[in-house]
Design a protein around this motif. Structure first.
Motif, PDB file in Angstrom:
ATOM      1  N   SER A   1       0.909  -1.158  -0.019  1.00 26.74           N
ATOM      2  CA  SER A   1       0.001  -0.064   0.022  1.00 26.74           C
ATOM      3  C   SER A   1       0.973   1.251  -0.069  1.00 26.74           C
ATOM      4  O   SER A   1       0.504   2.278  -0.358  1.00 26.74           O
ATOM      5  CB  SER A   1      -0.866  -0.012   1.331  1.00 26.74           C
TER       6      SER A   1
ATOM      7  N   VAL B   1       1.576   1.668  -3.847  1.00 27.28           N
ATOM      8  CA  VAL B   1       0.132   2.134  -4.331  1.00 27.28           C
ATOM      9  C   VAL B   1       0.240   3.750  -4.234  1.00 27.28           C
ATOM     10  O   VAL B   1      -0.097   4.490  -5.135  1.00 27.28           O
ATOM     11  CB  VAL B   1      -0.916   1.310  -4.040  1.00 27.28           C
ATOM     12  N   THR B   2       0.277   3.971  -2.829  1.00 26.99           N
ATOM     13  CA  THR B   2       0.147   5.232  -2.316  1.00 26.99           C
ATOM     14  C   THR B   2       1.051   6.328  -3.063  1.00 26.99           C
ATOM     15  O   THR B   2       0.682   7.524  -3.401  1.00 26.99           O
ATOM     16  CB  THR B   2      -0.156   5.450  -0.847  1.00 26.99           C
TER      17      THR B   2
ATOM     18  N   GLY C   1       0.456   6.957  -6.699  1.00 26.47           N
ATOM     19  CA  GLY C   1      -0.669   7.976  -6.672  1.00 26.47           C
ATOM     20  C   GLY C   1      -0.215   9.374  -6.343  1.00 26.47           C
ATOM     21  O   GLY C   1      -0.596  10.350  -7.085  1.00 26.47           O
ATOM     22  N   LEU C   2       0.649   9.520  -5.203  1.00 26.59           N
ATOM     23  CA  LEU C   2       1.110  10.827  -4.802  1.00 26.59           C
ATOM     24  C   LEU C   2       2.008  11.566  -5.954  1.00 26.59           C
ATOM     25  O   LEU C   2       1.584  12.518  -6.432  1.00 26.59           O
ATOM     26  CB  LEU C   2       1.851  10.542  -3.536  1.00 26.59           C
TER      27      LEU C   2
ATOM     28  N   ILE D   1      -0.419  12.636  -8.542  1.00 27.69           N
ATOM     29  CA  ILE D   1      -0.942  14.008  -8.504  1.00 27.69           C
ATOM     30  C   ILE D   1       0.048  15.183  -8.642  1.00 27.69           C
ATOM     31  O   ILE D   1      -0.194  16.178  -9.278  1.00 27.69           O
ATOM     32  CB  ILE D   1      -1.544  14.054  -6.971  1.00 27.69           C
ATOM     33  N   THR D   2       1.168  15.053  -8.107  1.00 22.46           N
ATOM     34  CA  THR D   2       2.335  15.906  -8.276  1.00 22.46           C
ATOM     35  C   THR D   2       2.713  16.207  -9.815  1.00 22.46           C
ATOM     36  O   THR D   2       2.751  17.469 -10.090  1.00 22.46           O
ATOM     37  CB  THR D   2       3.623  15.796  -7.505  1.00 22.46           C
TER      38      THR D   2
ATOM     39  N   VAL E   1       7.720  15.300   1.484  1.00 19.33           N
ATOM     40  CA  VAL E   1       7.022  15.565   2.680  1.00 19.33           C
ATOM     41  C   VAL E   1       5.811  14.389   2.570  1.00 19.33           C
ATOM     42  O   VAL E   1       5.522  13.670   3.615  1.00 19.33           O
ATOM     43  CB  VAL E   1       6.460  17.059   2.710  1.00 19.33           C
ATOM     44  N   GLY E   2       5.213  14.190   1.415  1.00 17.50           N
ATOM     45  CA  GLY E   2       4.245  13.218   1.344  1.00 17.50           C
ATOM     46  C   GLY E   2       4.869  11.682   1.504  1.00 17.50           C
ATOM     47  O   GLY E   2       4.193  11.036   2.616  1.00 17.50           O
TER      48      GLY E   2
ATOM     49  N   PHE F   1       5.270  11.342   5.127  1.00 18.84           N
ATOM     50  CA  PHE F   1       3.854  11.517   5.707  1.00 18.84           C
ATOM     51  C   PHE F   1       3.344  10.066   5.807  1.00 18.84           C
ATOM     52  O   PHE F   1       2.845   9.667   6.820  1.00 18.84           O
ATOM     53  CB  PHE F   1       3.183  12.587   5.136  1.00 18.84           C
ATOM     54  N   VAL F   2       3.343   9.417   4.382  1.00 16.50           N
ATOM     55  CA  VAL F   2       2.749   8.333   4.270  1.00 16.50           C
ATOM     56  C   VAL F   2       3.515   7.124   5.180  1.00 16.50           C
ATOM     57  O   VAL F   2       2.673   6.215   5.700  1.00 16.50           O
ATOM     58  CB  VAL F   2       3.044   7.720   2.553  1.00 16.50           C
TER      59      VAL F   2
ATOM     60  N   ASN G   1       2.199   7.523   8.694  1.00 18.58           N
ATOM     61  CA  ASN G   1       1.098   7.036   8.805  1.00 18.58           C
ATOM     62  C   ASN G   1       0.911   5.545   8.883  1.00 18.58           C
ATOM     63  O   ASN G   1       0.283   4.695   9.745  1.00 18.58           O
ATOM     64  CB  ASN G   1       0.332   7.545   7.515  1.00 18.58           C
TER      65      ASN G   1
END
Lengths: 356, 309
Positions: free
Chosen positions: A33, A36-37, A40-41, A44-45, A333-334, A337-338, A341
């Protein structure tokens, strides 16, 4: 006799194996995950970078490039390829730590990020330490003193923390403690006389100065970090104390607590050993989340205090349309953060038997 | 007098009736009981008071404001608090700070209202569809939600604003884009528990299609938990909007947005402290109001989660 021994041993082993394979599964799924995340991140960027009203070719070549040079660069940057292919190129670059070059500093973005990240980490870590050491006891106290004036006061303290615009509190803090009282150092990580005195090892000035034995630098750094870290600490305190209170209230109303009290156990033991013992796992995940929140939430604080961390880096880049730096910073940063989390998720699954 | 009293009494009885005779009575009754419960909580009432004040100030701005918020008067710049005609002083261009605050409340309300409409509705849509259809739709939609949830909010909003350009509308879009995922999660969780209920099977047997079931029978039940979340989120929205304004990425000058006002006053902080401090107090007060109200609402509407009272 030996047979039963063997089978017992075997059973124990297989139980152990089952447990560790369960753990392995959890870890693999978490890794999956994360991937995948992250993709995705990045998508988006990447898309944000595409809709930017800035022509990437012009930002490299400058306004006065000839038509030929422009076209050559256009093809060299792969802008003639379909967008999916461009995204794959982007993924490939990011995987190799290549975020492009910052227009502002004229250095690879990744080098800039490695330089600025420790500053943010230092701030967020101290903020979280403050938040935990004050927030957790406050939360427990609120739960124990439920319905009294102490409870209301702690509740309001937390709500005020939630409601405070942190950049404004930072300004007021600077005004009062630096401008008027002169108790703390001003903006920046160090006073001007101490800059570059300590060799960079970890990038965390507090640690580097201790390693180097330069205590005057250390104390100067402390005087600079204490105000912004306290502000972040207050914010994290608000969150941590509130969650602690709600976890503790849930535990304290459970039947086993009544049993413990009926047995004549001291209130201190009931609260700290029994109730608090049971909220440790969710509490750790809350702390991890609040740490992640501080890492990203320090953007405004960093700007107020001219703190050379990732938040001010991204914002400065943003205001001068340095997109490579903005996107690189956002991705890093993402990512942090991920990871935090998911790490807190994982902790929960590993240590809380009910989560299985 | 006495008839009014008995009227009042019977209305109260009608509202508090244990055996409501109609759906309307039950609904009003539940609402009234929630009101009674909130009324006993002083903090909730303070929050409500703050927000009602904000609403009135915003509505009546042209009547209340002593000066035009945009008129500059350089001869009169940086007047201190309590000076003649300027209760909160003037800013670096000689504009009356109080009037700018009063007009700024409109911008704050505008941003908060828009985000509070867009984000929950988007989240509700995604969450209920994912929860009701299930299968691959669920996996994909929830994955996207997780990605947005994993993104640091302010940084994402910054990047969006950078891409879209600075301005109030774009700030609203950016904040909404970062705010919808928690709503989607809540709505999905609610949908999953509702989906298997008998009454859903009953409507299905009556021939209702998925769209009718989602909009008429699932959405209404998700609303109350979403409202609680919205109330608790409002303060965060205000702070995010003010943060963007402070960075110069939200409302543009000369608009009297509170965050932008702080940013203007920052340059004179040490000598003229009130220019930056007063708008900050306004932001703080309003977001505290939302938090107090949200906290109280949660106690009333969502008792299982409150842990308070």
């Amino acid at each position: 006799m030996s047979d039963t021994h063997l089978s017992e041993e075997g059973r124990r082993r297989s139980a152990l194996f089952n447990r560790s394979s369960g753990l392995l599964k959890i870890i693999l799924r978490t890794l999956g995950s994360i991937i995948v995340t992250m993709v995705g991140l990045l998508a988006i960027t990447f898309l944000i970078g595409r809709v930017m009203p800035i022509d990437p070719v012009i930002s490299v070549l400058g306004e006065r490039a000839t038509k030929e040079a422009y076209d050559a660069m256009f093809i060299e940057m792969g802008l003639d390829k379909p967008i999916v292919v461009q995204f794959l190129y982007y993924l490939w670059d990011v995987l190799h730590g290549n975020f492009g070059e910052s227009r502002l500093t004229a250095r690879p973005v990744i080098e800039d990020l490695i330089r600025v990240f420790p500053a943010t980490m230092e701030l967020a870590t101290i903020g979280t330490i403050i938040g935990v050491f004050i927030g957790v006891p406050l939360g427990v106290l609120a739960a124990v003193k439920r319905g009294t004036i102490i409870y209301q006061i702690i509740r309001v303290v937390a709500l005020v923390g939630y409601s405070m615009p942190i950049f404004w509190l930072g300004l007021v803090g600077l005004l009062v403690f630096y401008g008027v009282l002169g108790w703390v150092g001003g903006p920046g990580r160090l006073g001007i006389f101490y800059v570059d005195l300590v060799p960079t090892v970890t990038g965390l000035i507090l640690i580097d100065s201790i390693l180097d034995g330069q205590w005057d630098v250390f104390w100067d750094a402390v005087s600079h970090v204490i105000l912004p870290a306290s502000l972040l600490g207050y914010y994290s305190l608000a969150y941590i104390s509130r969650m602690t209170r709600s976890f503790m209230l849930e535990q304290l109303s459970a039947e086993y607590i009544t049993t413990a009290r009926v047995k004549g156990m001291s209130e201190w033991k009931v609260v700290w050993r029994h109730a608090f013992g049971n909220i440790k796992v969710p509490l750790i995940t809350v702390i991890a989340l609040s740490y992640a929140g501080l890492l990203e939430g320090s953007v405004l604080t960093e700007i107020i205090f001219s703190w050379p961390g990732i938040g001010s880096y991204i914002t400065t880049a943003l205001l001068s349309a340095d997109m490579a730096a903005v996107l690189g910073g956002t991705v890093v940063v993402g990512l942090v953060f991920v990871c935090l989390n998911l790490f807190s998720d994982l902790l929960y699954k590993v240590f809380d038997p009910r989560a299985k | 007098m006495s008839t009014v009293d008995t009227d009042h009494q019977s209305l109260r009885q009608w509202l508090l009736s244990e055996t409501p005779m109609s759906r309307r009575q039950a609904r009003f009754g539940a609402f009234y009981q929630g009101w009674l419960k909130s009324k006993s909580n002083r903090l909730t009432m303070i929050g409500l008071g703050i927000l009602l004040t904000l609403l009135f100030v915003a509505l009546l701005a042209p009547l209340i404001a002593p000066h035009d918020p945009f008129v500059q008067n350089l001869a009169n710049r940086l007047q201190p608090i309590g000076s003649d005609q300027h209760l909160f002083g003037t800013d670096s261009l000689g504009r009356d700070i109080l009037s700018r605050l009063i007009y700024g409340s409109r911008i704050t309300l505008y941003i908060v209202t828009l985000v509070a409409l867009i984000a929950p509705i988007a989240g509700l849509f995604v969450g209920t569809v994912a929860g009701y259809i299930g299968g691959w739709a669920d996996v994909i939609l929830m994955r996207i939600t997780d990605i947005f949830l994993a993104f640091p909010r302010l940084v994402l909003a910054l990047a969006f604003v950078a891409a879209l350009g600075a301005g109030i509308e774009n700030a609203v879009i950016a904040i909404s884009l970062t705010a919808w995922p928690p709503y989607a999660r809540i709505a999905r969780a609610e949908t999953l528990t509702i989906r298997g209920a008998d009454y859903i099977s009953a409507v299905k047997l009556q021939g209702a299609g998925p769209i009718r079931i989602i909009t008429k029978h699932i959405w209404p039940l998700c609303i109350s938990s979403l409202i609680v979340r919205v109330a608790l989120d409002m303060a965060g929205i205000i702070l995010a909007a003010a943060g963007l304004g402070f960075l110069g990425l939200g409302a543009q000058p000369p608009s009297p947005e509170w965050g932008a006002m702080i940013s203007e006053g920052r340059k004179f902080l040490l000598d003229f402290w009130w220019v930056a401090t007063i708008p900050g107090l306004a932001i703080f007060t309003v977001s505290l109001g939302f938090n107090l109200l949200g906290d109280g609402l949660r106690d009333v509407l969502d008792p299982k989660d409150s842990g308070d009272e």
